[in-house]
Design an enzyme around this catalytic site. Structure first.
Site, PDB file in Angstrom:
ATOM      1  N   CYS A 172      54.963 -63.180 -94.487  1.00 40.11           N
ATOM      2  CA  CYS A 172      53.975 -63.031 -93.456  1.00 40.11           C
ATOM      3  C   CYS A 172      53.546 -61.839 -93.414  1.00 40.11           C
ATOM      4  CB  CYS A 172      54.312 -63.879 -92.290  1.00 40.11           C
ATOM      5  SG  CYS A 172      53.214 -63.270 -90.814  1.00 40.11           S
ATOM      6  N   CYS A 181      54.985 -59.085 -88.527  1.00 41.89           N
ATOM      7  CA  CYS A 181      56.072 -58.560 -87.850  1.00 41.89           C
ATOM      8  C   CYS A 181      56.968 -57.565 -88.529  1.00 41.89           C
ATOM      9  CB  CYS A 181      56.976 -59.413 -87.081  1.00 41.89           C
ATOM     10  SG  CYS A 181      56.226 -60.690 -86.014  1.00 41.89           S
ATOM     11  N   CYS A 232      44.367 -48.810 -79.164  1.00 41.15           N
ATOM     12  CA  CYS A 232      45.507 -49.726 -79.632  1.00 41.15           C
ATOM     13  C   CYS A 232      45.594 -48.904 -80.972  1.00 41.15           C
ATOM     14  CB  CYS A 232      44.827 -51.099 -79.880  1.00 41.15           C
ATOM     15  SG  CYS A 232      43.439 -51.251 -80.721  1.00 41.15           S
TER      16      CYS A 232
END
Length: 385
Positions: A14, A17, A340
């Site tokens: 993926c 993370c 961010c």
């Protein structure tokens, strides 16, 4: 604790993370070091504010749907940098309720014989699902994204979905008929409920529509905004600009501490929500404008309008040069910069320091456990002269 760590089986494929194989304590050390390396030239970096529980914190979940080579419907995420779907039933940083809804939709697509969309050929109907959850309100929005306005048996589909998940408070049909990597299209229809959800943040209630930007980690957002307002230390007499204001979250929260707030945001859907949020919270000392922040500030400066302070929360690419140059000309006493992306923050701080500002405080906040991302709030003050 190290022994309590969870490891997602999809972590490598993926790519979402990136830090999950580290303990959470080590993740915080890694993020602290990264922020210090980028920002230490501007002053001391405060210790990072970590999360109590770095799992299942995301109030916004997204899934894409497709087929395996054997013709079985799958749902999950695109593998980083590709259009290959990694099948995922449970994401360890998303709301578990959202994961369950995404799996139920996959089963319904099969039983309703609805074809999923193929990114390469443009054939098929069903593209994405977006699930947004109000963590304090418990309200749940499901956005069904299709490649065509024709959605066969949509009423029965929604009925079956709500029978499986009565917690769903609204369902929206979004039409994205363009060959694009964007999730949501321009057109949408409400299939059930009011078409938005509400959530409470720092004592204010916010309306969240499908396209609205709303911080994905509300618990840490409260910490972030509390730090920002403490840094600003408003007297109650200020007129402030809330730049890149989204649905008006920090501007509305700050409205209790200042004389007047001017909010500016380029996204029309977000501005509409911001105006409604002001009414919903009975806030009278705030005005919102739909415009590019740089152009809006240039116009204010041309008209010799002044603000005492600026709160800015730009996207990942940081602020525009036009905005920063005009800030230098307008000379507000304080700037609170929420970022961010520490890389673009470092670039923008260099510009503001050259324009006569001093960085007073730098505080990182971990909003995105298991990932490389880190939020930083910085306060700058004008040097006299």
């Amino acid at each position: 604790m190290e022994k309590d760590r969870k490891i997602c089986p999809h972590q490598k494929k993926c790519g979402g993370c990136q830090l999950q194989r580290m303990s959470y304590e080590k993740q915080l050390i890694w993020k602290q070091k990264r922020v210090e390396e980028l920002l230490r030239e501007f002053g001391k970096v405060s210790p990072i504010a970590g999360m109590k529980d770095p799992w299942h914190y995301r109030n916004k979940a997204h899934a894409v749907y497709g087929y395996t080579r054997q013709g079985k419907i799958v749902s999950g995420f695109y593998q980083a940098g590709t259009h290959k779907i990694v099948p995922v039933d449970e994401c360890l940083i998303q709301d578990p309720k959202a994961d369950q809804i995404i799996v139920t939709i996959r089963e319904l697509l099969r039983s309703f014989k609805i074809k999923t969309y193929d990114e390469d050929t443009g054939y098929g109907l069903f593209r994405h699902v977006l699930v947004r959850t109000g963590f304090s309100s418990g309200e749940v929005m499901v956005v069904l994204v299709t490649g065509s306005p024709i959605f066969p048996s949509k009423n029965n589909f929604v009925k079956a979905l709500r029978a499986a998940h009565p917690e769903i408070t609204t369902v929206v049909h979004n039409i994205n008929d363009k060959r694009t990597s964007m999730i949501l299209g321009e057109r949408e229809h409400i299939l059930y409920g009011k078409g938005y959800i509400e959530d409470t943040l720092c004592g204010k209630v916010f309306r969240i529509s499908p396209k609205s930007f709303y911080q994905v980690n509300p618990k840490q957002t409260e910490i972030l905004y509390t730090k920002a307002l403490k840094m600003a230390n408003f007297s109650g007499k200020e007129t402030i600009l809330d730049a890149y204001c989204g649905i008006g979250t920090i501007g509305l929260i700050a409205s209790d501490h200042v004389k007047k707030v001017i909010g500016v945001e380029v996204n029309p859907a977000a501005v509409k929500d911001a105006i409604l949020n002001a009414k919903r919270n009975q806030v009278k000392n705030i005005q919102f404008y739909c415009q590019d922040a740089g152009k809006f500030l240039t116009e204010m400066n041309r008209n010799s309008e002044k603000v005492d302070a600026v709160i800015m929360d730009p996207p990942r690419e940081g602020s525009s040069r036009e905005f920063l140059d005009t800030l230098g000309m307008m000379k507000p006493e304080k700037i609170v910069y929420i970022s961010c992306n520490p890389e673009t923050l470092a670039r923008d701080l260099k510009i503001l320091v050259r324009k006569g500002y001093r960085v007073k405080k730098i505080e990182p906040v971990d909003m995105f456990g298991q990932t490389e991302h880190v939020e930083v709030v910085t306060c700058l003050e004008r040097i006299n002269g």
